[in-house]
Write an enzyme that holds these catalytic residues in place. Structure first.
Site, mmCIF file in Angstrom:
data_model
loop_
_atom_site.group_PDB
_atom_site.id
_atom_site.type_symbol
_atom_site.label_atom_id
_atom_site.label_comp_id
_atom_site.label_asym_id
_atom_site.label_seq_id
_atom_site.Cartn_x
_atom_site.Cartn_y
_atom_site.Cartn_z
ATOM 1 N N ARG A 1 -0.839 9.529 8.542
ATOM 2 C CA ARG A 1 -0.683 8.110 8.886
ATOM 3 C C ARG A 1 -0.252 7.259 7.687
ATOM 4 O O ARG A 1 -0.757 7.438 6.583
ATOM 5 C CB ARG A 1 -2.017 7.572 9.430
ATOM 6 C CG ARG A 1 -1.994 6.089 9.691
ATOM 7 C CD ARG A 1 -3.269 5.625 10.348
ATOM 8 N NE ARG A 1 -4.439 5.780 9.512
ATOM 9 C CZ ARG A 1 -4.801 4.945 8.544
ATOM 10 N NH1 ARG A 1 -4.052 3.893 8.255
ATOM 11 N NH2 ARG A 1 -5.915 5.158 7.860
ATOM 12 N N HIS B 1 -10.697 10.793 5.949
ATOM 13 C CA HIS B 1 -10.515 9.358 6.215
ATOM 14 C C HIS B 1 -10.030 9.070 7.624
ATOM 15 O O HIS B 1 -10.503 8.138 8.269
ATOM 16 C CB HIS B 1 -9.511 8.828 5.191
ATOM 17 C CG HIS B 1 -9.278 7.351 5.236
ATOM 18 N ND1 HIS B 1 -10.290 6.438 5.015
ATOM 19 C CD2 HIS B 1 -8.147 6.621 5.468
ATOM 20 C CE1 HIS B 1 -9.792 5.205 5.110
ATOM 21 N NE2 HIS B 1 -8.501 5.290 5.405
ATOM 22 N N HIS C 1 -8.385 10.352 2.173
ATOM 23 C CA HIS C 1 -8.059 9.206 1.319
ATOM 24 C C HIS C 1 -8.252 9.656 -0.119
ATOM 25 O O HIS C 1 -9.273 10.245 -0.447
ATOM 26 C CB HIS C 1 -8.965 8.018 1.648
ATOM 27 C CG HIS C 1 -8.406 6.726 1.140
ATOM 28 N ND1 HIS C 1 -8.339 6.428 -0.200
ATOM 29 C CD2 HIS C 1 -7.852 5.666 1.788
ATOM 30 C CE1 HIS C 1 -7.774 5.240 -0.347
ATOM 31 N NE2 HIS C 1 -7.465 4.755 0.846
ATOM 32 N N GLU D 1 0.859 -1.190 0.000
ATOM 33 C CA GLU D 1 0.000 0.000 0.000
ATOM 34 C C GLU D 1 0.893 1.237 0.000
ATOM 35 O O GLU D 1 2.113 1.131 0.129
ATOM 36 C CB GLU D 1 -0.955 -0.025 1.203
ATOM 37 C CG GLU D 1 -1.981 -1.157 1.100
ATOM 38 C CD GLU D 1 -2.932 -1.267 2.274
ATOM 39 O OE1 GLU D 1 -2.931 -0.390 3.145
ATOM 40 O OE2 GLU D 1 -3.674 -2.266 2.321
ATOM 41 N N ARG E 1 -0.107 8.930 1.297
ATOM 42 C CA ARG E 1 -1.496 9.269 0.994
ATOM 43 C C ARG E 1 -1.757 10.760 0.847
ATOM 44 O O ARG E 1 -2.573 11.179 0.028
ATOM 45 C CB ARG E 1 -2.344 8.690 2.142
ATOM 46 C CG ARG E 1 -3.722 8.371 1.757
ATOM 47 C CD ARG E 1 -4.380 7.587 2.855
ATOM 48 N NE ARG E 1 -4.165 6.173 2.702
ATOM 49 C CZ ARG E 1 -4.502 5.274 3.621
ATOM 50 N NH1 ARG E 1 -5.031 5.663 4.769
ATOM 51 N NH2 ARG E 1 -4.299 4.004 3.406
HETATM 52 C C1 SIN Z 1 -7.074 1.483 2.174
HETATM 53 O O1 SIN Z 1 -7.353 0.297 2.127
HETATM 54 O O2 SIN Z 1 -6.778 2.151 1.194
HETATM 55 C C2 SIN Z 1 -7.111 2.176 3.504
HETATM 56 C C3 SIN Z 1 -6.166 1.555 4.428
HETATM 57 C C4 SIN Z 1 -5.901 2.457 5.602
HETATM 58 O O3 SIN Z 1 -6.651 3.395 5.852
HETATM 59 O O4 SIN Z 1 -4.887 2.237 6.241
#
Ligand code: SIN
Length: 491
Positions: free
Chosen positions: A376, A341, A237, A116, A283
């Site tokens: 985060r 988010h 997000h 991620e 992010r």
């Molecule tokens: C996501 O799955 O994109 C969100 C994961 C997160 O908020 O850590």
């Protein structure tokens, strides 16, 4: 979870997401009263979490690398010792969750690891693909139902605290969903209070959070005088499904980890040349790019049609959401937009979850442990809930407070709710001024308006505190991004 609990005043745990459940389970044998505003024990933002648990489990990974990625995402605003604690406890958290019945996805006997944003390598374990949060809450909820020390009450808001000699000694429970008879308030004696109430996303016009994530726990702690910090750091997000409405379905970042790419209105890769990690940049970086492209018109799409994407196994939740909106992501790109988010700020706690007020604790998103810094890292939030929830629960298990005799008694209430039109106005205001890109002038104007509303409801008071913190932070840092070129454009 059982109907009664012996052994004196209970530990009151407010919120039944991953952090609240882990705390409640680890607090045995202390009697725990676990309350939530939802009807179900499992109503929480955790259920919606599609990301999993970040843990350095790959042969070429290390706790030190997880720490570095967490600090880089957090713009080095993090508490470094707490980050080491979090990353160092991750492998054990995964093993403990498995022992609680969470079946993480495996290839043969080996845990599958996904990548991620902001992670230098594949480091995230999932359960049921993008249904990770729901699977975790189901398993932990089941364990809590079996635990004789936990008593669950749903449909309950906690909107007042009593302090005696400076220590929390009682809480005011308000029963919701009361069939039209009006709310019923009840003060109960408590030994400790744990706020596990989640974040504040629902105060914004568009969010990936459920409506209960409106900052009610944070506002209560502030009314009681608890020290809070970092309120200005709100993570957006970059890829919520761009659909009408307030609570939007998430389109998980793990899709980009599996090869999906963000495209601008002309079909060109949005992140090309913007950051060395491209679509998997931290992010805040990606959210600003998506926000900026949206402002220029045309919108952004996530192209997830690549052959590497196993929709049925890894992304059943996103697939179902998209299909419900008439979009088949296997054949056409998904329209996406940024949405509020995660809140990095909150009630300041020590490494055991204790706030500045004796007897008041905070865990999970409502807390500010310092692990997330100014932004985060993906999949560190469920991890935080498990690691700090277990630590707090274990601490409570060993420390029954002595009865408080004497001392001044003070009762604090969170205060009245804003009415519906004022709430809509407030969420528009917050979204415009305190979104992924902010201006000093926009923050000042929004603060003046939120300040005017503050006497009408706690949500405006909380928003004003957030806007004040944002106004007072002069430079850009992590998720707090000031772009004064916008002021020049608007002038
Ligand atoms: C996501 O799955 O994109 C969100 C994961 C997160 O908020 O850590």
């Amino acid at each position: 979870m059982h109907g009664g609990s012996a052994g004196g005043a209970p530990v009151l745990v407010v919120g039944s997401g991953v952090a609240g459940l882990c705390t409640a389970l680890a607090a045995a044998p202390r009697p725990v009263l676990l309350v939530g505003r939802g009807r179900q024990a499992e109503d929480s933002a955790s259920v919606l979490a599609q990301g999993g648990i970040a843990a350095a489990l790959a042969a070429d990974d290390s706790v030190a690398a997880h720490v570095e990625d967490t600090l880089a995402a957090g713009a080095w605003h993090n508490d470094h010792a707490r980050v080491r604690l979090l990353a160092g406890a991750a492998a054990d958290a995964v093993a403990w969750l498995e022992a609680q019945g969470v079946a993480f996805d495996r290839r043969g006997r080996t845990l599958r690891l996904a990548r991620e944003g902001g992670h230098r390598c594949a480091r995230v374990v999932h359960a049921g693909g993008d249904a990770s949060g729901a699977r975790m809450v189901a398993a932990l909820g089941e364990a809590a139902r079996r635990a004789s020390h936990i008593h669950w009450r749903g449909g309950v808001d906690v909107h007042g605290l009593e302090l005696r000699g400076g220590r929390v000694t009682a809480a005011c429970l308000r029963a919701l969903h009361d069939d039209g008879a009006g709310p019923v308030d009840e003060w109960i004696e408590v030994a400790d209070v744990v706020l596990a109430t989640g974040g504040i996303g629902a105060l914004f016009a568009r969010t990936t959070n459920p409506v209960v994530a409106d900052g009610a726990g944070l506002a209560l702690a502030m009314a009681a005088g608890a020290v809070v910090a970092d309120l200005e750091f709100v993570q957006f997000h970059p890829t919520a499904l761009d659909a009408p409405g307030h609570s939007l379905p998430l389109v998980t970042e793990a899709l980009r980890g599996a090869g999906a790419r963000l495209l601008d209105a002309t079909g060109r890769p949005l992140m090309a040349g913007r950051h060395p990690q491209g679509d998997l940049a931290p992010r805040d970086v990606v959210a600003r790019a998506v926000w900026e492209a949206g402002r220029q018109g045309g919108g952004v799409r996530l192209d997830a049609r690549g052959p590497g994407i196993d929709w049925e196994r890894a992304f059943p939740t996103v697939l179902a959401h998209c299909l419900a909106y008439g979009i088949d992501p296997r054949t056409r790109p998904i329209p996406v937009a940024p949405a509020a988010h995660f809140h990095m700020g909150g009630v300041v706690t020590d490494a055991l979850g204790r706030s500045s007020i004796p007897g008041l604790h905070a865990v999970g998103e409502v807390a500010c442990t310092g692990v997330h810094g100014a932004n985060r890292l993906a999949s560190n939030s469920l991890l935080e809930g498990v690691v700090f929830g277990r630590r707090l629960g274990a601490h409570l298990a060993q420390s029954v407070p002595a009865a408080v005799d004497g001392g001044a008694v003070r009762r604090v209430l969170r205060g009245p709710d804003l009415d519906a039109p004022a709430l809509v106005r407030l969420s528009d205001l917050l979204s415009a001024a305190a979104g992924p890109v902010r201006t000093a002038a926009g923050l000042a104007a929004a603060l003046a308006e939120a300040g005017d509303l503050a006497s009408s409801g706690w949500q405006a008071e909380l928003a004003a505190a957030l806007l004040r913190a944002a106004r007072d932070r002069r430079g850009s840092l992590g998720a707090h991004w000031l772009d004064d070129s916008l002021v020049r454009e608007q002038a």
